[in-house]
Design a protein around this motif. Structure first.
Motif, PDB file in Angstrom:
ATOM      1  N   ALA A   1      38.773  51.242  34.187  1.00 53.21           N
ATOM      2  CA  ALA A   1      38.039  50.099  34.748  1.00 53.21           C
ATOM      3  C   ALA A   1      36.803  49.779  33.923  1.00 53.21           C
ATOM      4  CB  ALA A   1      37.648  50.406  36.193  1.00 53.21           C
ATOM      5  N   LEU A   2      35.997  50.793  33.617  1.00 54.81           N
ATOM      6  CA  LEU A   2      34.778  50.552  32.848  1.00 54.81           C
ATOM      7  C   LEU A   2      35.094  50.112  31.424  1.00 54.81           C
ATOM      8  CD1 LEU A   2      32.346  53.427  33.929  1.00 54.81           C
ATOM      9  CD2 LEU A   2      32.637  51.152  34.902  1.00 54.81           C
TER      10      LEU A   2
ATOM     11  N   ALA B   1      39.243  50.624  45.237  1.00 54.53           N
ATOM     12  CA  ALA B   1      39.026  49.179  45.295  1.00 54.53           C
ATOM     13  C   ALA B   1      38.098  48.715  44.168  1.00 54.53           C
ATOM     14  CB  ALA B   1      38.442  48.793  46.653  1.00 54.53           C
ATOM     15  N   TRP B   2      36.981  49.426  43.969  1.00 55.84           N
ATOM     16  CA  TRP B   2      36.076  49.088  42.874  1.00 55.84           C
ATOM     17  C   TRP B   2      36.797  49.159  41.532  1.00 55.84           C
ATOM     18  CZ3 TRP B   2      31.679  46.711  42.241  1.00 55.84           C
ATOM     19  CH2 TRP B   2      30.712  46.697  43.249  1.00 55.84           C
ATOM     20  N   SER B   3      37.562  50.211  41.327  1.00 54.38           N
ATOM     21  CA  SER B   3      38.225  50.414  40.033  1.00 54.38           C
ATOM     22  C   SER B   3      39.253  49.329  39.757  1.00 54.38           C
ATOM     23  CB  SER B   3      38.882  51.796  39.999  1.00 54.38           C
ATOM     24  OG  SER B   3      37.932  52.827  40.138  1.00 54.38           O
ATOM     25  N   LEU B   4      40.105  49.049  40.727  1.00 55.05           N
ATOM     26  CA  LEU B   4      41.123  48.020  40.526  1.00 55.05           C
ATOM     27  C   LEU B   4      40.481  46.645  40.362  1.00 55.05           C
ATOM     28  CD1 LEU B   4      43.890  49.150  43.062  1.00 55.05           C
ATOM     29  CD2 LEU B   4      43.775  49.540  40.584  1.00 55.05           C
ATOM     30  N   GLY B   5      39.423  46.400  41.114  1.00 55.79           N
ATOM     31  CA  GLY B   5      38.718  45.130  40.969  1.00 55.79           C
ATOM     32  C   GLY B   5      38.104  44.971  39.585  1.00 55.79           C
ATOM     33  N   LEU B   6      37.504  46.038  39.070  1.00 56.19           N
ATOM     34  CA  LEU B   6      36.914  45.977  37.731  1.00 56.19           C
ATOM     35  C   LEU B   6      37.980  45.865  36.657  1.00 56.19           C
ATOM     36  CD1 LEU B   6      34.054  48.624  38.074  1.00 56.19           C
ATOM     37  CD2 LEU B   6      33.813  46.135  37.929  1.00 56.19           C
ATOM     38  N   VAL B   7      39.120  46.525  36.854  1.00 57.65           N
ATOM     39  CA  VAL B   7      40.230  46.372  35.898  1.00 57.65           C
ATOM     40  C   VAL B   7      40.687  44.916  35.846  1.00 57.65           C
ATOM     41  CG1 VAL B   7      42.658  46.896  35.479  1.00 57.65           C
ATOM     42  CG2 VAL B   7      41.067  48.746  35.994  1.00 57.65           C
TER      43      VAL B   7
ATOM     44  N   ILE C   1      20.865  49.419  46.924  1.00 64.01           N
ATOM     45  CA  ILE C   1      21.124  49.376  45.478  1.00 64.01           C
ATOM     46  C   ILE C   1      21.987  50.557  45.066  1.00 64.01           C
ATOM     47  CG2 ILE C   1      20.056  49.415  43.191  1.00 64.01           C
ATOM     48  CD1 ILE C   1      17.584  48.129  44.438  1.00 64.01           C
ATOM     49  N   ALA C   2      21.684  51.720  45.609  1.00 63.84           N
ATOM     50  CA  ALA C   2      22.441  52.917  45.264  1.00 63.84           C
ATOM     51  C   ALA C   2      23.818  52.939  45.921  1.00 63.84           C
ATOM     52  CB  ALA C   2      21.655  54.163  45.679  1.00 63.84           C
ATOM     53  N   GLU C   3      23.907  52.382  47.105  1.00 65.30           N
ATOM     54  CA  GLU C   3      25.153  52.483  47.871  1.00 65.30           C
ATOM     55  C   GLU C   3      26.193  51.463  47.456  1.00 65.30           C
ATOM     56  OE1 GLU C   3      26.581  52.661  52.558  1.00 65.30           O
ATOM     57  OE2 GLU C   3      24.456  52.419  52.034  1.00 65.30           O
ATOM     58  N   TYR C   4      25.768  50.209  47.233  1.00 70.10           N
ATOM     59  CA  TYR C   4      26.730  49.142  46.977  1.00 70.10           C
ATOM     60  C   TYR C   4      26.906  48.911  45.483  1.00 70.10           C
ATOM     61  CZ  TYR C   4      26.028  48.427  51.938  1.00 70.10           C
ATOM     62  OH  TYR C   4      25.941  48.611  53.295  1.00 70.10           O
ATOM     63  N   GLN C   5      27.469  49.897  44.828  1.00 69.67           N
ATOM     64  CA  GLN C   5      27.787  49.844  43.409  1.00 69.67           C
ATOM     65  C   GLN C   5      28.941  50.804  43.167  1.00 69.67           C
ATOM     66  OE1 GLN C   5      26.265  52.476  40.690  1.00 69.67           O
ATOM     67  NE2 GLN C   5      24.280  52.789  41.694  1.00 69.67           N
ATOM     68  N   PRO C   6      29.648  50.679  42.058  1.00 65.68           N
ATOM     69  CA  PRO C   6      30.876  51.481  41.876  1.00 65.68           C
ATOM     70  C   PRO C   6      30.649  52.967  41.683  1.00 65.68           C
ATOM     71  CG  PRO C   6      30.425  50.157  39.920  1.00 65.68           C
ATOM     72  CD  PRO C   6      29.492  49.673  40.989  1.00 65.68           C
ATOM     73  N   PHE C   7      29.503  53.379  41.124  1.00 67.35           N
ATOM     74  CA  PHE C   7      29.339  54.787  40.790  1.00 67.35           C
ATOM     75  C   PHE C   7      29.176  55.682  42.015  1.00 67.35           C
ATOM     76  CE2 PHE C   7      28.633  53.201  36.523  1.00 67.35           C
ATOM     77  CZ  PHE C   7      29.149  54.215  35.732  1.00 67.35           C
TER      78      PHE C   7
END
Length: 263
Positions: free
Chosen positions: A162-163, A241-247, A210-216
């Motif tokens: 993803a990244l 979900a984050w990973s597939l969305g970023l892909v 900020i810390a919670e609503y991010q992919p890491f």
């Protein structure tokens, strides 16, 4: 030969090219790898006792803090590694080799696929090296089952993919290697703003979103749960979900930019 066979053959050729570049010029990879290793040693040996006492609410326990910090450092390693991908893609675009590839009878997508697969392999190798350092200074994951280890490896590969696709897009829009490195800097900074070093609920209230609503953060909590047996909750699904969305975002962005860029 079918179109799929040609695409696979050309992608393999581009993968070998990128791996040869990484082997001949290892300084960039080593420099990016140095950041997570230095942070690991710094937080464990300089801040470890204080941080563990603050997190646990009890006495200092450096071994406990090593266990807490390593999952975040491993994902930070992936973020650092893909910065090199953005630089490599930008270099290819600005030095004219891509223009040469466009005149050759090769599958257009193989150029990007070669970068992505090569970067994911480098990220996995970097994670193994940083993990070896973590084990050397005391990290242990004795409670993880083989299935949990397999899930942890799958998470790392998916997150790296993803990244990497996002980093490819950043490289394509950058006018030079320096700009590509700057554009990809959030890949290194976001782990610092996550739960990698301290729990989210110990942060100031205004900073917690900020810390919670991010992919890491969900990825770190999921990996921490798999390796250490802590509660995962919804973080596993959020990570996927984050990973597939970023892909999807990185792939569509990169291919669109690559196909219309005349350089």
């Amino acid at each position: 030969m079918s179109g799929l066979t040609l695409a696979a053959r050309d992608s393999g050729t581009m993968l070998r090219r990128n791996l040869l570049h990484a082997r001949r010029y290892p300084s960039l990879t080593l420099n990016l790898l140095l950041t997570p290793v230095v942070l690991l040693l710094l937080f464990v040996y300089i801040f470890g006792d204080v941080m563990s006492a603050g997190i646990g609410g009890g006495g200092a326990d450096r071994a406990r803090y090593i266990a807490y910090i390593v999952p975040g450092i491993l994902l930070m390693t992936i973020g650092s590694t893909v910065v090199g991908t953005a630089v490599s893609v930008s270099t290819d675009m600005t030095e004219g080799i891509i223009a040469r590839f466009r005149t050759m009878a090769i599958h257009r997508g193989s150029v990007l696929v070669g970068h992505v697969v090569g970067s994911v392999l480098q990220a996995v190798m970097s994670v193994i090296l940083v993990g070896a350092v973590a084990v050397a200074i005391g990290f242990r994951s004795t409670d993880a089952t083989p299935l949990e280890w397999l899930a942890a490896v799958g998470l790392l590969v998916l997150f790296a993919t993803a990244l990497t696709w996002v980093a490819v897009g950043m490289g394509l829009i950058s006018p030079n290697a320096e700009a590509a490195s700057n554009n990809a800097l959030p890949m290194v900074l976001l782990p610092l703003l996550s739960s990698a070093f301290i729990p989210v609920d110990t942060m100031p209230g205004w900073f917690q979103p900020i810390a919670e609503y991010q992919p890491f953060t969900p990825a770190i909590e999921t990996l921490r749960g798999l390796l250490l047996g802590s509660e995962i909750g919804n973080n596993g699904w959020l990570t996927v979900a984050w990973s597939l969305g970023l892909v999807a975002l990185g792939y569509s962005w990169s291919t669109s930019k690559f196909n219309r860029d005349p350089k």
